[in-house]
Design a protein around this motif. Structure first.
Motif, short mmCIF file in Angstrom:
data_model
loop_
_atom_site.label_atom_id
_atom_site.label_comp_id
_atom_site.label_asym_id
_atom_site.label_seq_id
_atom_site.Cartn_x
_atom_site.Cartn_y
_atom_site.Cartn_z
N PHE A 184 0.83 -1.21 0.00
CA PHE A 184 0.00 0.00 0.00
C PHE A 184 0.87 1.26 0.00
O PHE A 184 0.56 2.24 -0.71
CB PHE A 184 -0.92 -0.01 1.23
N SER A 185 1.96 1.25 0.76
CA SER A 185 2.83 2.43 0.83
C SER A 185 3.51 2.70 -0.51
O SER A 185 3.64 3.85 -0.93
CB SER A 185 3.88 2.25 1.93
N VAL A 186 3.96 1.63 -1.19
CA VAL A 186 4.60 1.80 -2.51
C VAL A 186 3.61 2.41 -3.50
O VAL A 186 3.94 3.36 -4.24
CB VAL A 186 5.12 0.45 -3.02
N LEU A 187 2.40 1.88 -3.53
CA LEU A 187 1.39 2.38 -4.47
C LEU A 187 1.01 3.83 -4.16
O LEU A 187 0.96 4.68 -5.06
CB LEU A 187 0.15 1.49 -4.43
N LEU A 188 0.74 4.12 -2.89
CA LEU A 188 0.29 5.46 -2.51
C LEU A 188 1.39 6.50 -2.69
O LEU A 188 1.14 7.59 -3.25
CB LEU A 188 -0.21 5.46 -1.06
N LEU A 189 2.61 6.19 -2.26
CA LEU A 189 3.71 7.15 -2.38
C LEU A 189 4.11 7.36 -3.84
O LEU A 189 4.53 8.46 -4.21
CB LEU A 189 4.91 6.68 -1.56
N ALA A 190 3.97 6.31 -4.67
CA ALA A 190 4.28 6.47 -6.09
C ALA A 190 3.29 7.42 -6.75
O ALA A 190 3.67 8.28 -7.56
CB ALA A 190 4.25 5.10 -6.78
N VAL A 191 2.01 7.28 -6.40
CA VAL A 191 0.98 8.16 -6.97
C VAL A 191 1.16 9.59 -6.47
O VAL A 191 0.95 10.56 -7.21
CB VAL A 191 -0.42 7.62 -6.62
N ALA A 192 1.56 9.73 -5.19
CA ALA A 192 1.65 11.05 -4.58
C ALA A 192 3.00 11.73 -4.82
O ALA A 192 3.19 12.88 -4.41
CB ALA A 192 1.42 10.94 -3.07
N ALA A 193 3.92 11.06 -5.49
CA ALA A 193 5.28 11.61 -5.66
C ALA A 193 5.27 12.93 -6.42
O ALA A 193 5.98 13.87 -6.05
CB ALA A 193 6.16 10.59 -6.39
N HIS A 194 4.47 13.03 -7.48
CA HIS A 194 4.45 14.28 -8.26
C HIS A 194 3.69 15.40 -7.56
O HIS A 194 4.20 16.53 -7.48
CB HIS A 194 3.85 14.02 -9.65
N PRO A 195 2.47 15.17 -7.04
CA PRO A 195 1.75 16.26 -6.36
C PRO A 195 2.51 16.84 -5.16
O PRO A 195 2.43 18.03 -4.89
CB PRO A 195 0.44 15.60 -5.92
N THR A 196 3.24 16.00 -4.43
CA THR A 196 3.97 16.48 -3.26
C THR A 196 5.30 17.13 -3.62
O THR A 196 5.94 17.74 -2.74
CB THR A 196 4.23 15.32 -2.29
N GLY A 197 5.73 17.00 -4.87
CA GLY A 197 7.00 17.58 -5.29
C GLY A 197 8.19 16.68 -5.03
O GLY A 197 9.34 17.06 -5.33
N ASP A 198 7.95 15.49 -4.48
CA ASP A 198 9.06 14.59 -4.18
C ASP A 198 9.73 14.06 -5.45
O ASP A 198 10.94 13.79 -5.45
CB ASP A 198 8.57 13.41 -3.33
N LEU A 199 8.97 13.90 -6.53
CA LEU A 199 9.54 13.39 -7.77
C LEU A 199 10.57 14.36 -8.33
O LEU A 199 11.70 13.97 -8.68
CB LEU A 199 8.43 13.13 -8.79
N MET A 200 10.22 15.64 -8.42
CA MET A 200 11.15 16.63 -8.94
C MET A 200 12.32 16.82 -7.99
O MET A 200 13.46 17.03 -8.42
CB MET A 200 10.42 17.97 -9.16
N GLY A 201 12.04 16.73 -6.69
CA GLY A 201 13.13 16.84 -5.71
C GLY A 201 14.13 15.70 -5.85
O GLY A 201 15.34 15.90 -5.70
N LEU A 221 14.77 14.05 -8.65
CA LEU A 221 15.52 14.23 -9.90
C LEU A 221 16.61 15.29 -9.75
O LEU A 221 17.60 15.28 -10.49
CB LEU A 221 14.55 14.63 -11.02
N GLU A 222 16.42 16.21 -8.79
CA GLU A 222 17.41 17.27 -8.58
C GLU A 222 18.39 16.94 -7.46
O GLU A 222 19.23 17.76 -7.10
CB GLU A 222 16.68 18.58 -8.23
N PHE A 223 18.31 15.73 -6.90
CA PHE A 223 19.18 15.35 -5.79
C PHE A 223 20.63 15.31 -6.26
O PHE A 223 20.94 14.68 -7.29
CB PHE A 223 18.76 13.98 -5.26
N PRO A 224 21.57 15.97 -5.56
CA PRO A 224 22.96 16.08 -6.03
C PRO A 224 23.66 14.74 -6.19
O PRO A 224 24.51 14.59 -7.06
CB PRO A 224 23.63 16.92 -4.93
N SER A 225 23.32 13.77 -5.35
CA SER A 225 24.03 12.48 -5.38
C SER A 225 23.29 11.42 -6.19
O SER A 225 23.54 10.23 -6.01
CB SER A 225 24.24 11.98 -3.94
N LEU A 226 22.40 11.85 -7.08
CA LEU A 226 21.59 10.90 -7.83
C LEU A 226 22.44 9.99 -8.71
O LEU A 226 22.09 8.83 -8.94
CB LEU A 226 20.56 11.65 -8.68
#
Length: 238
Positions: free
Chosen positions: A131-148, A150-155
């Motif tokens: 449930f956490s994987v599904l919910l956090l994956a869906v919420a990644a873009h609205p919360t800004g975590d997805l863009m954050g 992608l901009e992580f320095p150590s990616l």
């Protein structure tokens, strides 16, 4: 694991939602708050569970448990006033985390008390993680975590990715060890081991991370864990 029925899974979804709030808010809080302070705030989740169960089950008041609750609550309230590196956002996430932990614990006790779920610990955790994987994956873009992310320095760092894999493996092994302890030990001894592991983490953290701790904040940490020790003792099986 036995086959998880749809009704059992649906009855456990509120706990899974609290689990997501627990890990998300907890990770946000830990990124801004030192580990001893985080555990001091987390201990006050016992207050949330105690109040909920007190209202629902109307148990007889135990003075030792009430004293321990007051010690943990007072420590959590006074800690932000004495934290030399006070971070409003970190403490706000910590409050959300402790409410999720407290409500999750109360919900688990409620399910066991009324026998509304026959899921094993492994099955409960399986539902939680899926449930956490599904919910956090869906919420990644609205919360800004997805863009954050992608901009992580150590990616692009191999060390970072190896650390993520090691963290995932150790976390999974820790989950299995915890379930094993719960099935092999009495609830009383399991709570003692959990308390000792938390105290060990608090004592070792200053040697691994830089921390700015003054005397008043240290007193809050000590009093909170004394309160938790009293709480564990009051919950012993008679």
């Amino acid at each position: 694991m036995s086959r998880i029925t749809r009704s059992a899974a649906l009855s456990w979804l509120p706990a899974s939602l609290l689990f997501v709030g627990n890990i998300y808010a907890g990770s946000r809080a830990l990124s801004r708050i030192d580990i001893p302070f985080f555990f001091t705030l987390q201990n006050s989740s016992h207050v949330v569970s105690y109040v909920i169960l007190k209202v629902v089950q109307r148990e007889k008041t135990q003075w030792l448990k009430l004293i321990s609750i007051c010690l943990m609550m007072l420590s959590a309230v006074n800690l932000p006033l004495n934290d030399p590196q006070f971070d409003y956002g970190g403490y706000l996430w910590a409050v959300g985390h402790l409410f999720c932990v407290g409500k999750s614990g109360a919900y688990r006790v409620f399910q066991v008390h009324y026998k509304s779920s026959n899921l094993s610990d492994i099955e409960q955790q399986c539902i939680n993680y899926v449930f956490s994987v599904l919910l956090l994956a869906v919420a990644a873009h609205p919360t800004g975590d997805l863009m954050g992310a992608l901009e992580f320095p150590s990616l692009q760092s191999h060390t970072f990715h190896c650390g993520c894999c090691a963290s995932a493996l150790l976390g999974f092994l820790l989950l299995l060890a915890t379930v094993r302890l719960k099935s092999g030990l009495s609830l009383e001894h399991f709570r003692v081991w959990m308390f000792l592991s938390k105290v060990t983490a608090v004592c070792l953290s200053p040697f691994l991370f830089f921390m700015d701790i003054n005397a008043p904040s240290l007193i809050c940490v000590v009093i909170s864990h004394v309160g938790e020790a009293l709480f564990v003792y009051s919950e012993r099986e008679l």
